[in-house]
Design an enzyme around this catalytic site. Structure first.
Site, PDB file in Angstrom:
ATOM      1  CE  LYS A  34      -3.612   2.421   2.522  1.00 41.93           C
ATOM      2  NZ  LYS A  34      -4.600   2.373   3.599  1.00 41.93           N
ATOM      3  CE  LYS A  62      -5.862   2.023  -0.783  1.00 38.34           C
ATOM      4  NZ  LYS A  62      -6.286   2.220   0.561  1.00 38.34           N
TER       5      LYS A  62
HETATM    6  C1  PBG Z   1      -7.734   3.409   5.374  1.00 33.13           C
HETATM    7  C2  PBG Z   1      -7.933   3.292   3.904  1.00 33.13           C
HETATM    8  C3  PBG Z   1      -7.681   4.256   2.906  1.00 33.13           C
HETATM    9  C4  PBG Z   1      -8.110   3.708   1.701  1.00 33.13           C
HETATM   10  C5  PBG Z   1      -8.569   2.422   1.985  1.00 33.13           C
HETATM   11  N1  PBG Z   1      -8.434   2.188   3.342  1.00 33.13           N
HETATM   12  C6  PBG Z   1      -7.179   5.652   3.017  1.00 33.13           C
HETATM   13  C7  PBG Z   1      -5.800   5.940   3.401  1.00 33.13           C
HETATM   14  O1  PBG Z   1      -4.964   5.061   3.621  1.00 33.13           O
HETATM   15  O2  PBG Z   1      -5.538   7.129   3.526  1.00 33.13           O
HETATM   16  C8  PBG Z   1      -8.071   4.406   0.368  1.00 33.13           C
HETATM   17  C9  PBG Z   1      -9.081   3.941  -0.623  1.00 33.13           C
HETATM   18  C10 PBG Z   1      -9.339   4.847  -1.770  1.00 33.13           C
HETATM   19  O3  PBG Z   1      -8.659   5.859  -2.006  1.00 33.13           O
HETATM   20  O4  PBG Z   1     -10.293   4.544  -2.496  1.00 33.13           O
HETATM   21  N2  PBG Z   1      -6.432   3.308   5.793  1.00 33.13           N
HETATM   22 ZN    ZN Z   2      -5.931   4.075   7.882  1.00 35.72          ZN
END
Ligand code: PBG
Ligand code: ZN
Length: 322
Positions: free
Chosen positions: A193, A246
């Site tokens: 991520k 992601k």
């Molecule tokens: C929570 C989370 C996020 C997303 C999914 N789970 C936001 C982040 O990490 O700031 C992002 C999903 C998206 O942008 O569609 N941690």
């Molecule tokens: Zn988060």
């Protein structure tokens, strides 16, 4: 002459030799659930995506059911005044996500319900872990993630998806689930991520923007493909059943490499910013939405994704089902 065009001469032949086919079952649709009553609230930066209160959740769940997609991913939005330092609402039995999952599994048992596990929607400061003197603490955060994961499994979540990016969380959560009677609950780890500006619209939708600093001390640097493979490898060693990359579209290089290297199912998350850029251009009439979305999602599958989490899921399923 090598006549490669022979297999392109008409649609029937092109369909016959198609190497990659999308199916509604490839998709998971993210849903935002908010406290309150009679709410279907639009999100400015995400056209056609809404926050629903539980009493109106059926409006979207009925669509999910008839679309034949595989499942949904749930993001709960607590009342702002209930956010605190310890993210209490993340693991409270009556937290918004727990209530939503109980409702969904009672009325729509056939829809796979994936629970995102993170603290950022529930902490006052909007970070994914506990904060002390401006530092995002790792080891102190793990027990709260474990409590959150077991409480979501208790509520009925079919799959637990930790998105916090703390070190050691998959092992900790696996042990916690096993010890609380959830040996059979799979973990879908947000493994690679990246700290991405493409999450901007999501933070509007989930009201989870960090109120100081950024997430770069826990989410990954987008310059580092090898480190991404180490993250995936570590999560697999710690017990992840499914790993995730992601965002999706601009990280297909990572996806492709991960597919070649690992034998676990791989999910991609086609995130909010990727969605909203397509929607903005489509609304302006600059692109053909259906064709662009089909091309984008096919690219993810072609690169090796087994599971595609996308805000386009219902539209794409509708087009495929036509
Ligand atoms: C929570 C989370 C996020 C997303 C999914 N789970 C936001 C982040 O990490 O700031 C992002 C999903 C998206 O942008 O569609 N941690
Ligand atoms: Zn988060």
């Amino acid at each position: 002459m090598k006549r490669l065009r022979r297999l392109r001469q008409n649609e029937a032949i092109r369909n016959l030799v198609k190497e990659t086919r999308l199916s509604p079952q490839d998709f998971i649709y993210p849903i935002f659930v908010t406290e309150g009553k009679n709410i279907k609230s639009s999100i400015k930066s995400m056209p056609n995506i809404f926050q629903y209160s539980i009493d109106r959740l059926s409006e979207i769940l009925d669509e999910v059911k008839s679309s034949k997609i595989s499942g949904i991913m749930i993001f709960g939005i607590p009342n702002p005044q209930d956010k605190d330092e310890l993210a209490t609402q993340a693991y409270s039995e009556n937290g918004i996500t727990q209530k939503a999952i109980r409702f969904i599994k009672k009325h729509y048992p056939e829809i796979i319900c994936i629970a995102d596990v993170c603290l950022c929607e529930y902490t006052k400061n909007g970070h994914c872990g506990l904060v002390k003197n401006g530092e995002i603490l790792n080891d102190e955060t793990l027990p709260l993630l474990c409590k959150t994961a077991t409480s979501l499994a208790q509520a009925g979540a079919d799959i637990i998806a930790p998105s916090d990016m703390m070190d050691g969380r998959i092992e900790a959560i696996r042990t916690a689930l096993d010890n609380s009677g959830f040996k059979n609950t799979p973990i879908m780890a947000y493994s690679a991520k990246f700290a991405s500006a493409y999450y901007g619209p999501f933070r509007d939708a989930a009201q989870s923007a960090p109120c100081f600093g950024d997430r770069k001390s826990y989410q990954m640097d987008f310059s580092n493909p090898k480190e991404a493979l180490r993250e995936i490898e570590t999560d697999i060693e710690e017990g992840a059943d499914i790993v995730m990359i992601k965002p999706a579209l601009i990280y297909l290089d990572i996806l492709k490499e991960a597919c070649q290297k690992f034998n676990h199912p791989i999910a991609v998350y086609n995130v909010s910013g990727e969605y909203s850029m397509v929607k903005a251009a489509a609304i302006n009439g600059w692109i053909d939405e259906r064709k662009i979305v089909t091309e984008n999602l096919t690219a993810m599958k072609r690169a090796g994704a087994n599971i595609i989490i996308t805000y386009h899921a219902l539209d794409m399923a509708k087009w495929l089902n036509e």
